[in-house]
Write an enzyme that holds these catalytic residues in place. Structure first.
Site, PDB file in Angstrom:
ATOM      1  N   CYS A 168      -5.847  12.737   8.593  1.00 37.97           N
ATOM      2  CA  CYS A 168      -5.742  12.732   7.073  1.00 37.97           C
ATOM      3  C   CYS A 168      -6.843  13.161   6.312  1.00 37.97           C
ATOM      4  CB  CYS A 168      -5.176  11.282   6.440  1.00 37.97           C
ATOM      5  SG  CYS A 168      -6.597  10.211   6.546  1.00 37.97           S
ATOM      6  N   CYS A 184      -9.121   2.878  10.985  1.00 39.48           N
ATOM      7  CA  CYS A 184      -8.839   2.838   9.498  1.00 39.48           C
ATOM      8  C   CYS A 184      -7.799   1.790   9.424  1.00 39.48           C
ATOM      9  CB  CYS A 184      -8.076   3.991   9.237  1.00 39.48           C
ATOM     10  SG  CYS A 184      -7.454   4.287   7.548  1.00 39.48           S
ATOM     11  N   LEU A 227      -5.018   3.537  -1.813  1.00 37.32           N
ATOM     12  CA  LEU A 227      -6.550   3.480  -1.438  1.00 37.32           C
ATOM     13  C   LEU A 227      -6.827   4.954  -1.604  1.00 37.32           C
ATOM     14  CD1 LEU A 227      -6.487   1.462   1.940  1.00 37.32           C
ATOM     15  CD2 LEU A 227      -7.496   0.950  -0.359  1.00 37.32           C
ATOM     16  N   SER A 273       1.367   5.376  -0.021  1.00 41.76           N
ATOM     17  CA  SER A 273       0.680   6.650   0.317  1.00 41.76           C
ATOM     18  C   SER A 273       1.351   7.743  -0.442  1.00 41.76           C
ATOM     19  CB  SER A 273       0.917   6.942   1.540  1.00 41.76           C
ATOM     20  OG  SER A 273       2.158   7.018   1.950  1.00 41.76           O
ATOM     21  N   ALA A 299       0.786  -1.246  -0.006  1.00 42.56           N
ATOM     22  CA  ALA A 299       0.149   0.163   0.152  1.00 42.56           C
ATOM     23  C   ALA A 299       0.827   1.078  -0.057  1.00 42.56           C
ATOM     24  CB  ALA A 299      -1.023   0.091   1.301  1.00 42.56           C
ATOM     25  N   GLY A 353       3.869   0.651   4.981  1.00 44.64           N
ATOM     26  CA  GLY A 353       5.125   1.296   5.360  1.00 44.64           C
ATOM     27  C   GLY A 353       5.273   1.818   6.988  1.00 44.64           C
TER      28      GLY A 353
END
Lengths: 386, 359
Positions: B196, B100, B36, B12, B10, B124
């Site tokens: 976020c 989340c 995502l 970011s 994943a 990460g």
């Protein structure tokens, strides 16, 4: 050997060969400079050191840059394990180490510290009742996060020699560093670094008729190694500290002599050792040979005797001027079997009765005869019998 | 063997996840990457930002791996945003990063990865997983200044079995070094404590739109019930807070309790603040075993809290009483209390409404 003492503890240490003593003589107060100094005294010492290094490189079949002199085999193991593990982790290669449960403490405790204080993950593959590691188990344990595999080439306690070529092949295929504690090996087995695909190897001079206080780490080219000791630039920065030139010369000379005599000593000691084993197993009831019957060091005989403390046997033999050792240790007043024998599956009533007899240059047939005269009675008395 | 080496990473758009992908590729895993899509708002409140998505795409191109943008907006809204709003409404202080991770990253996304046949999902995060006797242990990241294990405390064995945290055993400095050496097209994000999906951390604007009653002014009272002033909406306050009360008093006053039913803020002096115990509910253990006997551990009552020695007394029904050796000033209902034993995450739970002894 002076008097009538019989020394059967060559795996613990060996006397320095007179030729080694002679080779070391100039380096106490004749050629005494610091190898890092720029003047003539330093240059002389540096030349001697590099001469020793060349001798080692010739015996091992490796490059000069792959040799690091240390203070001991233990230090060499520490440098190999910490240095390789830290460097590999910092480069993001992972933090998993694979090893065995029968390593010398120099490896076992260093790996434990890497786990406890430095957060590495450790897997110990099992050994069978002979102390042999199955290469398939090593292969199964190695993951992509594995940075290092460490397997003792020849176990000091039970003499078992591992399948180094097969394990080395697995390490090469999986791109994992292969370290071995080979302290018991020089003068006894060939050291084929490329065939075994070994990347890091620890040696100790006093195990092959060299002086105490000097060891060696072989580091294959292109192996990233952080230093365990930090300081000046000696040994290319891998092992700072003013180099023990006399010791290095002693180690090199001893290594060369050991290799010269290896095959001959193998044959000689093996037949003495086999006679010893046969005699002990025949004359002492409830006794077993420990370690692999075939893949074992030729000079090494290790036994367990049921229902008697190994340390007591050692003391009784000492009274008869025979020097031997036992793997069992006294911890808080209770005798415990060694972790090696425990890993091999020996029950405590056997495991505490361990005795190790390791032959060397000073031993002759009469030594074997004497031991076979003395030992059965000794064990019998300690068992509470005759 | 070949099935086992596929991993979905994943991304970011930041350094940590990019380096995670690179390390896995180096180790010979078959890497594919995703980002995502969590939130897309008309007025530019997109998570992640278009720039971040571009960076993630660029990293994937450089590594030569497949990249996908995955729409997780529904899951994110349900599990994270709605939770956030509900907590503030109830007078609690939420931490949306925990659900989340549990429901979106290692819930929705992990299910997606498994459906595609990727047995591993990597992020990460600065955390580590050790496997011992067939079970997974969750450990702090090796870099204690970056440790993010707190946010992962709620993961279960099944999720951990598939998870990988490649940068967890590295220091942030080492990660930066790897990114620089490989010229990864990432931007070093300034360490942000903001949530976020709140642009500029402006939760007031967000709540004004979604939970306006949490911003309704109301009375500030002391522990005797006396009115001392007016607050600007309970959402603006958290336990232990001193600033922004707008009351002049001989001694500094701190928020002691939040009463959403009465829209009232209770304040008091510092000596009333220290609590040495709290109730925790929804207790979860990483091992999956419910503890029955009291045990010692170290507790973090928020993300960056110092671990505090505690004794945990299980009360049944996944509740526990946690007694601190030393009094804590800001035990905040709604925050997660995570229990550690050294570097190992034991588990944790949600801090309940604590009854103030005086009230």
């Amino acid at each position: 050997m002076s008097e009538n003492r019989i020394y059967l503890d060559h795996s613990a240490t060996t006397p320095v060969d007179p030729r080694v003593v002679k080779a070391m003589a100039p380096y106490w107060n004749d050629v005494f400079g610091n190898t890092e100094s720029s003047h003539a005294f330093g240059r002389e010492a540096a030349n001697a050191l590099e001469g020793a290094r060349q001798t080692v490189a010739d015996v091992l079949g490796c490059r000069l840059s792959e040799i690091v002199f240390t203070s001991s085999g233990t230090e060499a193991d520490n440098l190999a394990l910490r240095g390789a593990a830290w460097a590999a982790r910092s480069a993001g290669r992972g933090d998993h180490i694979v090893t065995t449960p029968i390593e010398h403490h120099a490896v076992g405790r260093t790996v434990d510290q890497l786990r406890e204080l430095f957060g590495f993950e450790v897997t110990r593959v099992p050994v069978n009742r002979h102390g042999l590691v199955d290469p398939d188990d090593v292969s199964a344990a190695v993951r992509r996060e594995t940075v290092l595999v460490s397997v003792i080439m020849a176990n000091n306690e039970v003499g078992t020699v591992q399948r180094m070529v097969q394990i080395g092949r697995i390490c090469r295929e999986r791109a994992v560093l292969f370290h071995t504690d080979a302290v018991q090996v020089p003068g006894r087995l060939p050291l084929e670094l490329d065939e075994m695909n070994v990347d890091l190897m620890a040696l100790s001079a006093h195990k092959f008729y060299g002086p105490k206080g000097v060891g060696l780490l072989y580091v294959r080219r292109d192996t990233d190694l952080a230093s365990a000791i930090t300081g000046g630039d000696h040994e290319r920065g891998r092992r700072p500290g003013t180099v023990n030139v006399a010791g290095a010369v002693g180690l090199a000379t001893a290594l060369e002599l050991a290799e010269e005599r290896r095959v001959e000593e193998y044959v000689r000691l093996r037949s003495l050792r086999d006679a010893l084993i046969e005699g002990v197993l025949a004359r002492v009831p409830d006794s077993q040979l420990t370690g692999h019957p075939k893949y074992r060091l030729a000079h090494h005989a290790s036994f367990v005797f049921r229902g008697v403390e190994g340390e007591s046997i050692v003391q009784a033999l000492d009274m008869e001027s025979i020097a031997a050792s036992s793997g069992a240790a006294c911890a808080e007043g209770e005798v415990e079997p060694s972790f090696v024998l425990a890993a091999m599956g020996f029950a405590p009533e056997w495991g505490i009765g361990s005795l190790r007899l390791t032959l060397g240059r000073s031993n002759e047939e009469s030594d074997v005869t004497r031991v076979l005269e003395v030992l059965p009675g000794t064990v019998g008395r300690l068992r509470g019998g005759a | 063997m070949s099935h086992d080496c596929r991993v979905m990473v994943a991304l970011s758009g930041g350094v940590d996840s990019a380096v995670a992908a690179l390390l896995l590729a180096d180790r010979g895993y078959e890497v594919s990457t995703i980002t995502l899509l969590l939130r897309e708002e008309q007025n530019g409140g997109a998570v992640p930002s278009p720039e971040a998505i571009d960076r993630a795409r660029a990293v994937s191109d450089q590594l030569g791996v497949e990249y996908r943008l995955i729409d997780a907006r529904d899951a994110f809204r349900t599990e994270v945003v709605d939770y956030f709003i509900a907590e503030y409404t109830a007078g609690r202080t939420p931490n949306p990063c925990v659900p989340c991770n549990r429901f979106v990253r290692f819930g929705f996304l992990l299910a997606y990865a498994l459906a595609l046949g990727d047995p591993h999902l990597a992020t990460g995060h600065y955390a580590r997983i050790h496997r011992l006797d067939g079970r997974c242990q969750l450990l702090r990241g090796r870099d204690s200044t970056k440790d993010q294990s707190y946010f992962l405390y709620r993961l279960i064995q099944e999720q951990l079995a598939h998870a990988m945290f490649p940068v967890g055993s590295l220091t942030k400095e080492a990660v930066r070094g790897i990114a620089a050496r490989h010229n990864l097209p990432v931007k070093e994000q300034a360490e942000s404590q903001d949530i976020c999906f709140l642009p500029d951390g402006d939760y007031r604007r967000f709540l004004a739109e979604h939970a306006p009653h949490a911003l309704e002014p109301g009375p500030i009272r002391d522990t005797e019930g006396r009115m001392l002033g007016r607050h600007q909406g309970l959402a603006g306050y958290t336990i232990g807070q001193r600033k922004g009360l707008g009351i002049s008093a001989p001694e500094p006053l701190y928020v002691l309790a939040i009463r959403p039913d009465e829209n009232t803020l209770i304040v008091g002096t510092a000596d009333a603040l220290g609590r040495d115990e709290c109730l925790v509910e929804e207790m979860h253990t990483i091992s999956g075993e419910e503890p029955s006997d009291p045990f010692r551990a170290e507790a973090q009552i928020r993300y960056r809290a110092r671990p505090a020695p505690v004794t945990v007394e299980p009360l049944g029904g996944r509740r526990a009483r946690v007694r601190f050796d030393a009094a804590q000033r800001d035990i905040t209902p709604g925050q997660f209390l995570v229990l550690y034993e050294g570097d190992v995450v034991l588990g944790g739970g949600v801090i309940c409404e604590t009854q103030h002894s005086v009230l």
